[in-house]
Design a protein around this motif. Structure first.
Motif, short mmCIF file in Angstrom:
data_model
loop_
_atom_site.label_atom_id
_atom_site.label_comp_id
_atom_site.label_asym_id
_atom_site.label_seq_id
_atom_site.Cartn_x
_atom_site.Cartn_y
_atom_site.Cartn_z
N ASN A 15 2.82 43.50 -10.69
CA ASN A 15 3.57 44.68 -11.13
C ASN A 15 2.57 45.75 -11.56
OD1 ASN A 15 6.09 43.51 -10.78
ND2 ASN A 15 5.98 42.52 -12.78
N VAL A 16 2.83 46.96 -11.16
CA VAL A 16 1.98 48.10 -11.54
C VAL A 16 2.89 49.17 -12.11
CG1 VAL A 16 0.39 49.85 -10.69
CG2 VAL A 16 0.35 47.56 -9.70
N THR A 17 2.52 49.70 -13.24
CA THR A 17 3.28 50.77 -13.85
C THR A 17 2.57 52.09 -13.57
OG1 THR A 17 4.00 49.29 -15.61
CG2 THR A 17 4.24 51.64 -16.02
N LEU A 18 3.30 53.02 -12.97
CA LEU A 18 2.74 54.31 -12.59
C LEU A 18 3.60 55.43 -13.16
CD1 LEU A 18 2.19 53.49 -8.81
CD2 LEU A 18 0.44 53.55 -10.58
N ALA A 20 6.07 58.36 -13.15
CA ALA A 20 7.19 58.58 -12.23
C ALA A 20 6.89 59.68 -11.22
CB ALA A 20 8.46 58.92 -13.02
N LEU A 23 4.53 58.45 -8.51
CA LEU A 23 5.22 57.54 -7.60
C LEU A 23 6.15 58.30 -6.66
CD1 LEU A 23 5.65 54.63 -6.75
CD2 LEU A 23 7.39 54.43 -8.53
N CYS A 37 -3.11 51.30 -4.08
CA CYS A 37 -3.56 50.61 -5.29
C CYS A 37 -4.77 49.73 -5.00
CB CYS A 37 -2.43 49.77 -5.88
SG CYS A 37 -1.14 50.74 -6.68
#
Length: 81
Positions: A15-18, A20, A23, A37
């Motif tokens: 899981n990668v949090t970017l 908004a 993205l 990534c």
């Protein structure tokens, strides 16, 4: 059953949090997020390893620089240019 190594490295989901907005822009450009990534992580690893190598070898590099400054290039008499 015998498993044959396919030559491709194993891959694991993560899981990668970017942000908004980032993205959304990537998706609007049909950017492959996983590949981007991976490329970014490879680049970051290479940069950190280069910095670590320089730090680990700083004394040797400085000694070599100082030698050339004091004595000139080794084998300089044999250079054709």
């Amino acid at each position: 059953m015998v498993r044959v190594h396919s030559g491709t490295p194993s891959r694991r989901p993560t899981n990668v949090t970017l942000p908004a907005q980032l993205l959304e822009e990537a998706k609007s450009l049909d950017l492959n997020i996983s590949q981007a990534c991976e490329q970014g992580i490879r680049s970051a690893i290479a940069s950190i390893r280069a910095q670590q190598w320089l730090a680990d070898n700083r004394a040797s590099l400085e000694a070599s620089r100082q030698y050339v400054e004091e004595n000139g290039l080794p084998l300089a008499d044999y250079r054709n240019f």
